[in-house]
Design a protein around this motif. Sequence first.
Motif, PDB file in Angstrom:
ATOM      1  N   TRP A   1      43.044  55.252  38.156  1.00 30.22           N
ATOM      2  CA  TRP A   1      43.299  53.951  38.771  1.00 30.22           C
ATOM      3  C   TRP A   1      43.000  53.926  40.264  1.00 30.22           C
ATOM      4  O   TRP A   1      42.686  52.860  40.810  1.00 30.22           O
ATOM      5  N   ALA A   2      43.128  55.042  40.944  1.00 23.41           N
ATOM      6  CA  ALA A   2      43.079  55.091  42.408  1.00 23.41           C
ATOM      7  C   ALA A   2      41.827  54.421  42.965  1.00 23.41           C
ATOM      8  O   ALA A   2      40.704  54.730  42.564  1.00 23.41           O
ATOM      9  N   GLY A   3      42.051  53.480  43.881  1.00 21.17           N
ATOM     10  CA  GLY A   3      40.960  52.799  44.559  1.00 21.17           C
ATOM     11  C   GLY A   3      40.312  51.663  43.791  1.00 21.17           C
ATOM     12  O   GLY A   3      39.481  50.945  44.348  1.00 21.17           O
ATOM     13  N   LYS A   4      40.674  51.468  42.545  1.00 16.22           N
ATOM     14  CA  LYS A   4      40.073  50.391  41.745  1.00 16.22           C
ATOM     15  C   LYS A   4      40.696  49.052  42.133  1.00 16.22           C
ATOM     16  O   LYS A   4      41.920  48.890  42.071  1.00 16.22           O
ATOM     17  N   PRO A   5      39.892  48.067  42.535  1.00 13.50           N
ATOM     18  CA  PRO A   5      40.460  46.756  42.828  1.00 13.50           C
ATOM     19  C   PRO A   5      40.977  46.100  41.548  1.00 13.50           C
ATOM     20  O   PRO A   5      40.374  46.233  40.486  1.00 13.50           O
TER      21      PRO A   5
ATOM     22  N   PHE B   1      36.881  39.508  45.471  1.00 14.95           N
ATOM     23  CA  PHE B   1      37.749  40.619  45.856  1.00 14.95           C
ATOM     24  C   PHE B   1      37.181  41.941  45.349  1.00 14.95           C
ATOM     25  O   PHE B   1      37.133  42.937  46.084  1.00 14.95           O
ATOM     26  N   VAL B   2      36.722  41.956  44.102  1.00  8.17           N
ATOM     27  CA  VAL B   2      36.133  43.178  43.538  1.00  8.17           C
ATOM     28  C   VAL B   2      34.868  43.548  44.317  1.00  8.17           C
ATOM     29  O   VAL B   2      34.679  44.705  44.691  1.00  8.17           O
ATOM     30  N   LYS B   3      34.026  42.573  44.579  1.00  5.83           N
ATOM     31  CA  LYS B   3      32.779  42.825  45.337  1.00  5.83           C
ATOM     32  C   LYS B   3      33.105  43.390  46.728  1.00  5.83           C
ATOM     33  O   LYS B   3      32.447  44.309  47.195  1.00  5.83           O
ATOM     34  N   LEU B   4      34.095  42.830  47.381  1.00  6.21           N
ATOM     35  CA  LEU B   4      34.507  43.292  48.708  1.00  6.21           C
ATOM     36  C   LEU B   4      34.904  44.763  48.676  1.00  6.21           C
ATOM     37  O   LEU B   4      34.564  45.522  49.585  1.00  6.21           O
TER      38      LEU B   4
ATOM     39  N   MET C   1      45.895  50.967  44.141  1.00  6.60           N
ATOM     40  CA  MET C   1      44.967  49.963  43.630  1.00  6.60           C
ATOM     41  C   MET C   1      45.075  48.717  44.506  1.00  6.60           C
ATOM     42  O   MET C   1      46.083  48.021  44.456  1.00  6.60           O
ATOM     43  N   PRO C   2      44.047  48.430  45.325  1.00  7.33           N
ATOM     44  CA  PRO C   2      44.094  47.176  46.064  1.00  7.33           C
ATOM     45  C   PRO C   2      44.173  46.026  45.060  1.00  7.33           C
ATOM     46  O   PRO C   2      43.430  46.011  44.077  1.00  7.33           O
ATOM     47  N   THR C   3      45.096  45.103  45.279  1.00  4.15           N
ATOM     48  CA  THR C   3      45.361  44.055  44.300  1.00  4.15           C
ATOM     49  C   THR C   3      45.241  42.679  44.944  1.00  4.15           C
ATOM     50  O   THR C   3      45.813  42.449  46.012  1.00  4.15           O
ATOM     51  N   LEU C   4      44.499  41.800  44.291  1.00  3.14           N
ATOM     52  CA  LEU C   4      44.346  40.429  44.765  1.00  3.14           C
ATOM     53  C   LEU C   4      45.723  39.800  44.934  1.00  3.14           C
ATOM     54  O   LEU C   4      46.515  39.763  43.996  1.00  3.14           O
ATOM     55  N   GLY C   5      45.993  39.314  46.156  1.00  5.96           N
ATOM     56  CA  GLY C   5      47.304  38.732  46.423  1.00  5.96           C
ATOM     57  C   GLY C   5      47.374  37.240  46.159  1.00  5.96           C
ATOM     58  O   GLY C   5      48.359  36.734  45.640  1.00  5.96           O
ATOM     59  N   GLN C   6      46.312  36.528  46.511  1.00 12.31           N
ATOM     60  CA  GLN C   6      46.291  35.075  46.349  1.00 12.31           C
ATOM     61  C   GLN C   6      44.955  34.645  45.769  1.00 12.31           C
ATOM     62  O   GLN C   6      43.942  35.237  46.110  1.00 12.31           O
ATOM     63  N   PRO C   7      44.912  33.680  44.938  1.00 11.72           N
ATOM     64  CA  PRO C   7      46.058  32.912  44.469  1.00 11.72           C
ATOM     65  C   PRO C   7      46.807  33.655  43.370  1.00 11.72           C
ATOM     66  O   PRO C   7      46.206  34.393  42.593  1.00 11.72           O
TER      67      PRO C   7
ATOM     68  N   THR D   1      38.281  57.479  30.823  1.00  9.41           N
ATOM     69  CA  THR D   1      36.833  57.307  30.986  1.00  9.41           C
ATOM     70  C   THR D   1      36.489  55.839  31.182  1.00  9.41           C
ATOM     71  O   THR D   1      35.663  55.485  32.029  1.00  9.41           O
ATOM     72  N   HIS D   2      37.122  54.991  30.398  1.00 15.75           N
ATOM     73  CA  HIS D   2      36.869  53.552  30.488  1.00 15.75           C
ATOM     74  C   HIS D   2      37.247  53.022  31.878  1.00 15.75           C
ATOM     75  O   HIS D   2      36.479  52.281  32.495  1.00 15.75           O
ATOM     76  N   ILE D   3      38.407  53.414  32.363  1.00 13.65           N
ATOM     77  CA  ILE D   3      38.863  52.958  33.682  1.00 13.65           C
ATOM     78  C   ILE D   3      37.955  53.531  34.766  1.00 13.65           C
ATOM     79  O   ILE D   3      37.538  52.813  35.687  1.00 13.65           O
ATOM     80  N   ALA D   4      37.637  54.802  34.673  1.00 14.82           N
ATOM     81  CA  ALA D   4      36.802  55.444  35.692  1.00 14.82           C
ATOM     82  C   ALA D   4      35.428  54.793  35.801  1.00 14.82           C
ATOM     83  O   ALA D   4      34.846  54.720  36.883  1.00 14.82           O
ATOM     84  N   GLY D   5      34.904  54.288  34.695  1.00 13.88           N
ATOM     85  CA  GLY D   5      33.581  53.674  34.679  1.00 13.88           C
ATOM     86  C   GLY D   5      33.544  52.219  35.107  1.00 13.88           C
ATOM     87  O   GLY D   5      32.481  51.614  35.191  1.00 13.88           O
ATOM     88  N   ALA D   6      34.708  51.656  35.399  1.00 20.81           N
ATOM     89  CA  ALA D   6      34.778  50.240  35.768  1.00 20.81           C
ATOM     90  C   ALA D   6      34.751  50.076  37.286  1.00 20.81           C
ATOM     91  O   ALA D   6      35.179  50.959  38.034  1.00 20.81           O
ATOM     92  N   ASN D   7      34.250  48.924  37.723  1.00 21.39           N
ATOM     93  CA  ASN D   7      34.250  48.579  39.144  1.00 21.39           C
ATOM     94  C   ASN D   7      35.552  47.907  39.566  1.00 21.39           C
ATOM     95  O   ASN D   7      35.843  47.818  40.766  1.00 21.39           O
ATOM     96  N   GLY D   8      36.304  47.409  38.605  1.00 20.82           N
ATOM     97  CA  GLY D   8      37.574  46.747  38.874  1.00 20.82           C
ATOM     98  C   GLY D   8      38.356  46.622  37.582  1.00 20.82           C
ATOM     99  O   GLY D   8      37.824  46.883  36.495  1.00 20.82           O
ATOM    100  N   VAL D   9      39.613  46.241  37.718  1.00 17.59           N
ATOM    101  CA  VAL D   9      40.494  46.131  36.551  1.00 17.59           C
ATOM    102  C   VAL D   9      41.200  44.780  36.582  1.00 17.59           C
ATOM    103  O   VAL D   9      41.736  44.369  37.615  1.00 17.59           O
ATOM    104  N   LEU D  10      41.185  44.107  35.445  1.00 20.67           N
ATOM    105  CA  LEU D  10      41.904  42.853  35.261  1.00 20.67           C
ATOM    106  C   LEU D  10      43.076  43.123  34.333  1.00 20.67           C
ATOM    107  O   LEU D  10      42.885  43.512  33.177  1.00 20.67           O
ATOM    108  N   PHE D  11      44.293  42.976  34.863  1.00 16.34           N
ATOM    109  CA  PHE D  11      45.501  43.122  34.059  1.00 16.34           C
ATOM    110  C   PHE D  11      45.961  41.729  33.652  1.00 16.34           C
ATOM    111  O   PHE D  11      46.169  40.864  34.504  1.00 16.34           O
TER     112      PHE D  11
END
Length: 184
Positions: A103-107, A178-181, A136-142, A64-74
């Motif tokens: 997780w699917a589709g979460k930046p 990246f999340v906004k995009l 999960m699209p993932t920020l590559g740089q930096p 539920t927590h993940i589903a309700g988020a706009n993005g995930v910071l690991f």
Amino acid sequence: MSSTKIAVVVGSIRKDSINRKLALALAGLAPSGFTFEDVRIDDLPLYNQDHDGTPSEQVKRLKTHIAGANGVLFVTPEYNRSIPGVLKNAIDHASRPYGQSAWAGKPAGVIGASGGAIGSALAQQHLRNVLAYLDMPTLGQPEAFVQFKEGLVDAHGKVTVEATQKFLQTWMEKFAAFVKLHQG
């Protein structure tokens, strides 16, 4: 103005975790309009496919927590050149049953700290491989491999080394963009 919710998954459950300190510092560097919420992973049972149809309350809470988020910071340490078992366990739980991944589709953003010179480089690479499979699209740089030394983050979550603070500020700005995009 609506807030952009970021679920923060820290791969360490240690009481005095340097990665939790890094996560707190990063939240303090975020642009306005972003909120950061810790995702609890320390009480999850070990993943067992036999329980996919009857998940525990802890697993339901995680999904539920993940589903309700706009993005995930690991924010992860490196254990034996890979990600901690507790983090992999959480990832597996929220990805199941097949076809119902939270997780699917979460930046995502991947960062980590360690006392060693290469930060958490190998753990981050392993995590990126897993996140690619999970769609999960993932920020590559930096990329950011933080060597954590005593006092890098003060008791209030502020980065005390100016060069590191500037680098992490830039990293956070890139992650936020990246999340906004990916929000559409």
